[in-house]
Design a protein around this motif. Structure first.
Motif, PDB file in Angstrom:
ATOM      1  N   GLY A  62       6.527  28.603  36.115  1.00 64.36           N
ATOM      2  CA  GLY A  62       6.683  28.068  37.466  1.00 64.36           C
ATOM      3  C   GLY A  62       8.119  27.822  37.852  1.00 64.36           C
ATOM      4  O   GLY A  62       8.406  26.929  38.645  1.00 64.36           O
ATOM      5  N   ASP A  63       9.055  28.607  37.312  1.00 61.17           N
ATOM      6  CA  ASP A  63      10.458  28.437  37.669  1.00 61.17           C
ATOM      7  C   ASP A  63      11.157  29.788  37.743  1.00 61.17           C
ATOM      8  O   ASP A  63      10.586  30.821  37.431  1.00 61.17           O
ATOM      9  N   TYR A  64      12.394  29.756  38.218  1.00 58.36           N
ATOM     10  CA  TYR A  64      13.234  30.953  38.284  1.00 58.36           C
ATOM     11  C   TYR A  64      14.176  30.912  37.089  1.00 58.36           C
ATOM     12  O   TYR A  64      14.867  29.916  36.860  1.00 58.36           O
ATOM     13  N   GLN A  65      14.231  32.016  36.321  1.00 65.68           N
ATOM     14  CA  GLN A  65      15.093  32.083  35.149  1.00 65.68           C
ATOM     15  C   GLN A  65      15.912  33.361  35.198  1.00 65.68           C
ATOM     16  O   GLN A  65      15.395  34.413  35.573  1.00 65.68           O
ATOM     17  N   GLY A  66      17.182  33.246  34.802  1.00 65.17           N
ATOM     18  CA  GLY A  66      18.032  34.423  34.775  1.00 65.17           C
ATOM     19  C   GLY A  66      19.122  34.292  33.728  1.00 65.17           C
ATOM     20  O   GLY A  66      19.526  33.192  33.349  1.00 65.17           O
ATOM     21  N   LYS A  67      19.590  35.442  33.245  1.00 66.85           N
ATOM     22  CA  LYS A  67      20.647  35.468  32.240  1.00 66.85           C
ATOM     23  C   LYS A  67      21.553  36.658  32.514  1.00 66.85           C
ATOM     24  O   LYS A  67      21.068  37.753  32.820  1.00 66.85           O
ATOM     25  N   LYS A  68      22.848  36.422  32.430  1.00 64.69           N
ATOM     26  CA  LYS A  68      23.823  37.500  32.578  1.00 64.69           C
ATOM     27  C   LYS A  68      24.937  37.237  31.589  1.00 64.69           C
ATOM     28  O   LYS A  68      25.731  36.303  31.759  1.00 64.69           O
ATOM     29  N   GLY A  69      24.972  38.036  30.543  1.00 60.57           N
ATOM     30  CA  GLY A  69      25.969  37.836  29.492  1.00 60.57           C
ATOM     31  C   GLY A  69      25.767  36.500  28.805  1.00 60.57           C
ATOM     32  O   GLY A  69      24.697  36.207  28.280  1.00 60.57           O
ATOM     33  N   LYS A  70      26.798  35.661  28.845  1.00 57.42           N
ATOM     34  CA  LYS A  70      26.706  34.353  28.197  1.00 57.42           C
ATOM     35  C   LYS A  70      26.272  33.243  29.140  1.00 57.42           C
ATOM     36  O   LYS A  70      26.226  32.078  28.767  1.00 57.42           O
ATOM     37  N   TYR A  71      25.904  33.594  30.387  1.00 62.95           N
ATOM     38  CA  TYR A  71      25.509  32.605  31.383  1.00 62.95           C
ATOM     39  C   TYR A  71      23.992  32.599  31.580  1.00 62.95           C
ATOM     40  O   TYR A  71      23.373  33.647  31.695  1.00 62.95           O
ATOM     41  N   ILE A  72      23.418  31.399  31.623  1.00 58.11           N
ATOM     42  CA  ILE A  72      21.986  31.217  31.834  1.00 58.11           C
ATOM     43  C   ILE A  72      21.795  30.270  33.013  1.00 58.11           C
ATOM     44  O   ILE A  72      22.484  29.252  33.106  1.00 58.11           O
ATOM     45  N   ALA A  73      20.862  30.607  33.904  1.00 57.79           N
ATOM     46  CA  ALA A  73      20.554  29.742  35.045  1.00 57.79           C
ATOM     47  C   ALA A  73      19.047  29.576  35.159  1.00 57.79           C
ATOM     48  O   ALA A  73      18.289  30.518  34.933  1.00 57.79           O
ATOM     49  N   THR A  74      18.619  28.352  35.485  1.00 57.04           N
ATOM     50  CA  THR A  74      17.209  28.043  35.681  1.00 57.04           C
ATOM     51  C   THR A  74      17.074  27.179  36.925  1.00 57.04           C
ATOM     52  O   THR A  74      17.824  26.223  37.104  1.00 57.04           O
ATOM     53  N   VAL A  75      16.108  27.526  37.794  1.00 53.04           N
ATOM     54  CA  VAL A  75      15.845  26.770  39.020  1.00 53.04           C
ATOM     55  C   VAL A  75      14.355  26.468  39.067  1.00 53.04           C
ATOM     56  O   VAL A  75      13.539  27.359  38.893  1.00 53.04           O
ATOM     57  N   TRP A  76      14.002  25.184  39.296  1.00 54.02           N
ATOM     58  CA  TRP A  76      12.595  24.818  39.395  1.00 54.02           C
ATOM     59  C   TRP A  76      12.410  23.676  40.381  1.00 54.02           C
ATOM     60  O   TRP A  76      13.350  22.972  40.700  1.00 54.02           O
ATOM     61  N   LYS A  77      11.179  23.547  40.853  1.00 55.87           N
ATOM     62  CA  LYS A  77      10.850  22.465  41.769  1.00 55.87           C
ATOM     63  C   LYS A  77       9.985  21.456  41.039  1.00 55.87           C
ATOM     64  O   LYS A  77       9.049  21.819  40.356  1.00 55.87           O
ATOM     65  N   GLY A  78      10.320  20.203  41.217  1.00 54.48           N
ATOM     66  CA  GLY A  78       9.528  19.164  40.580  1.00 54.48           C
ATOM     67  C   GLY A  78      10.360  17.945  40.293  1.00 54.48           C
ATOM     68  O   GLY A  78      11.534  17.882  40.641  1.00 54.48           O
ATOM     69  N   PRO A  79       9.763  16.973  39.653  1.00 54.24           N
ATOM     70  CA  PRO A  79      10.501  15.751  39.374  1.00 54.24           C
ATOM     71  C   PRO A  79      11.617  15.990  38.372  1.00 54.24           C
ATOM     72  O   PRO A  79      11.469  16.768  37.441  1.00 54.24           O
ATOM     73  N   SER A  80      12.723  15.328  38.604  1.00 50.55           N
ATOM     74  CA  SER A  80      13.840  15.381  37.678  1.00 50.55           C
ATOM     75  C   SER A  80      13.682  14.212  36.719  1.00 50.55           C
ATOM     76  O   SER A  80      12.585  13.935  36.273  1.00 50.55           O
ATOM     77  N   GLN A  81      14.735  13.480  36.431  1.00 53.99           N
ATOM     78  CA  GLN A  81      14.621  12.328  35.548  1.00 53.99           C
ATOM     79  C   GLN A  81      13.886  11.194  36.244  1.00 53.99           C
ATOM     80  O   GLN A  81      13.249  10.383  35.606  1.00 53.99           O
ATOM     81  N   SER A  82      13.977  11.145  37.547  1.00 56.56           N
ATOM     82  CA  SER A  82      13.267  10.121  38.306  1.00 56.56           C
ATOM     83  C   SER A  82      11.966  10.710  38.835  1.00 56.56           C
ATOM     84  O   SER A  82      11.972  11.755  39.465  1.00 56.56           O
ATOM     85  N   PRO A  83      10.837  10.055  38.618  1.00 57.35           N
ATOM     86  CA  PRO A  83       9.573  10.604  39.109  1.00 57.35           C
ATOM     87  C   PRO A  83       9.458  10.572  40.633  1.00 57.35           C
ATOM     88  O   PRO A  83       8.607  11.236  41.200  1.00 57.35           O
ATOM     89  N   VAL A  84      10.321   9.817  41.300  1.00 60.32           N
ATOM     90  CA  VAL A  84      10.297   9.741  42.758  1.00 60.32           C
ATOM     91  C   VAL A  84      10.893  11.002  43.372  1.00 60.32           C
ATOM     92  O   VAL A  84      10.448  11.481  44.404  1.00 60.32           O
ATOM     93  N   TYR A  85      11.901  11.581  42.721  1.00 59.82           N
ATOM     94  CA  TYR A  85      12.603  12.748  43.245  1.00 59.82           C
ATOM     95  C   TYR A  85      11.773  14.003  43.001  1.00 59.82           C
ATOM     96  O   TYR A  85      11.420  14.304  41.871  1.00 59.82           O
ATOM     97  N   LYS A  86      11.452  14.758  44.049  1.00 60.58           N
ATOM     98  CA  LYS A  86      10.641  15.959  43.891  1.00 60.58           C
ATOM     99  C   LYS A  86      11.295  17.157  44.567  1.00 60.58           C
ATOM    100  O   LYS A  86      10.631  17.950  45.182  1.00 60.58           O
TER     101      LYS A  86
END
Length: 119
Positions: A62-86
């Motif tokens: 359920g997220d976006y994942q990508g890698k190019k060489g030594k770089y990695i990126a991940t994007v997702w929707k949902g709560p972060s460390q705080s359950p209030v933030y979505k």
């Protein structure tokens, strides 16, 4: 019926109603995509170098994942460390120097990030 049986039945009824309501009002799995896009491009700035990483949507996680060489990126929707933030969470890493970046976007994903050594 004795008192203990009535209490157990009341707790069971509350549990069933709670589970039914949580399933009814839950966000559907396809809503995690950003406007139905199959991929996002994240621009990572590492010092003076800029790298564009194409992140494809992974249905299993359920997220976006990508890698190019030594770089990695991940994007997702949902709560972060705080359950209030979505909102949208973006994480980018340089696997050689272990520079990282974490950005939060409220209504849309952050697609431009700058890596920091200490974060």
């Amino acid at each position: 019926m004795n008192r203990q049986t009535k209490i157990v039945l009341a707790i069971l009824a509350i549990f069933i109603v709670g589970m039914t309501l949580s399933v009814t009002f839950a966000e559907p799995a396809h809503a995690k995509k950003y406007k139905g896009k199959k991929s996002l491009t994240v621009t990572i700035k590492d010092g003076k170098k800029k790298v564009k990483v194409k992140c494809k949507y992974k249905r299993s996680t359920g997220d976006y994942q990508g890698k190019k060489g030594k770089y990695i990126a991940t994007v997702w929707k949902g709560p972060s460390q705080s359950p209030v933030y979505k909102g949208w969470n973006t994480v980018a890493k340089n696997t050689k120097t272990w520079k990282v970046c974490n950005k939060l976007g409220h209504k849309k994903p952050v697609t431009k990030v700058r890596l920091n050594m200490y974060q």
